[in-house]
Scaffold this active site. Structure first.
Site, mmCIF file in Angstrom:
data_model
loop_
_atom_site.group_PDB
_atom_site.id
_atom_site.type_symbol
_atom_site.label_atom_id
_atom_site.label_comp_id
_atom_site.label_asym_id
_atom_site.label_seq_id
_atom_site.Cartn_x
_atom_site.Cartn_y
_atom_site.Cartn_z
ATOM 1 N N SER A 141 0.858 -1.190 0.000
ATOM 2 C CA SER A 141 0.000 0.000 0.000
ATOM 3 C C SER A 141 0.888 1.230 0.000
ATOM 4 C CB SER A 141 -0.886 0.005 1.255
ATOM 5 O OG SER A 141 -1.536 1.245 1.423
ATOM 6 N N TYR A 154 -1.489 -1.245 10.834
ATOM 7 C CA TYR A 154 -1.697 -1.478 9.405
ATOM 8 C C TYR A 154 -0.600 -0.817 8.580
ATOM 9 C CZ TYR A 154 -3.577 -1.183 4.708
ATOM 10 O OH TYR A 154 -3.711 -1.265 3.339
#
Length: 258
Positions: A141, A154
């Site tokens: 990401s 995360y």
């Protein structure tokens, strides 16, 4: 990679994972798809078979269970399947201050986003090295380039995936393999719902469809790119993250996510 061996895709029942499955199927690759929920996974497999007329094996496994990677490998070995390409797509986020996240949920996040990814890679990479073809795509990401207050674990997990992919690409450079880290930004998918990030300004601004992310990622993989960042805005975000002090970046991310 002209001989089309199986592609194993985790988290393939919806979102980016399903879009990646469609993209590889469109290119003629037989598939093994996994996800934690059996019914959506079976529906995804049926859709892929009907659309492309290729073999699709679905294996329902929850990667938050430490035994899941080995069960997947054993199930494939029993069927005589040795994936040529591994797509580590499964992952999820948890929204909120670190101390507000139940410890067991935080542990599951790290198990799925990091430990299962590493375990699956370790299980399937030796055969790829032996045949000197194939490779691994890890879905990271743009969050992997920033500190992420309100999603600390995360963001950190995706930083691990980016670093691990770069290192693995270097280690396997002479083996004829491809290792790619696909780093999408906010994407139109069900990620927001599961992570609880519907409150976040960042994901409310999600603009790229999962299909565009998948197509860009697969194109980059076959061009042997180590890092693929879909979208001009996301590329600019990753570039600018290298210029901003991390303390400043942390305050910016916290404000945007709040």
């Amino acid at each position: 990679m002209d001989q089309k061996g199986h592609v194993l895709i985790t988290g393939a029942s919806r979102g980016i994972g399903f879009a990646l499955a469609r993209e590889f199927a469109r290119r003629g690759y037989p598939l093994v798809v996994t996800a934690r929920d059996p019914e959506p996974l079976a529906a995804a497999a049926r859709s892929l078979k009907e659309s492309f007329g290729l073999p699709v094996l679905d294996l329902a496994e929850d990667l938050s269970d430490k035994g899941a990677p080995l069960r997947i490998a054993t199930a494939l070995d029993d069927r005589g399947i040795s994936p040529h390409i591994l797509i580590n797509n499964a992952g999820f986020g948890l929204y909120g201050p670190f101390l507000s996240i139940p410890p067991e949920d935080g542990e599951k996040l790290l198990q799925v986003n990091i430990s299962a990814l590493v375990a699956l890679t370790r299980l399937f990479l030796p055969a790829m090295v032996a045949r000197r073809k194939g490779g691994v795509m890890n879905v990271a990401s743009t969050a992997g380039f920033l500190p992420g207050p309100l999603m600390a674990s995360y963001y950190a997990s995706k930083a691990f995936v980016v670093s691990f992919s770069h290192a693995l690409a270097r280690e396997t450079a002479g083996a004829g393999l491809t290792v790619t880290a696909l780093c999408p930004g906010p994407t139109v998918s069900e990620f927001q719902k599961r992570s609880g990030m519907h409150q976040s300004w960042i994901l409310r601004k999600a603009t790229l469809p999962a299909e565009v992310v998948a197509r860009t990622g697969v194109d980059g993989f076959f061009r042997r790119k180590i890092l693929v960042v879909p979208g001009v805005f996301n590329k600019a975000s990753v570039f600018s993250s290298r210029l901003v002090p991390r303390s400043v970046a942390a305050r910016m991310v916290e404000k945007l996510q709040g």
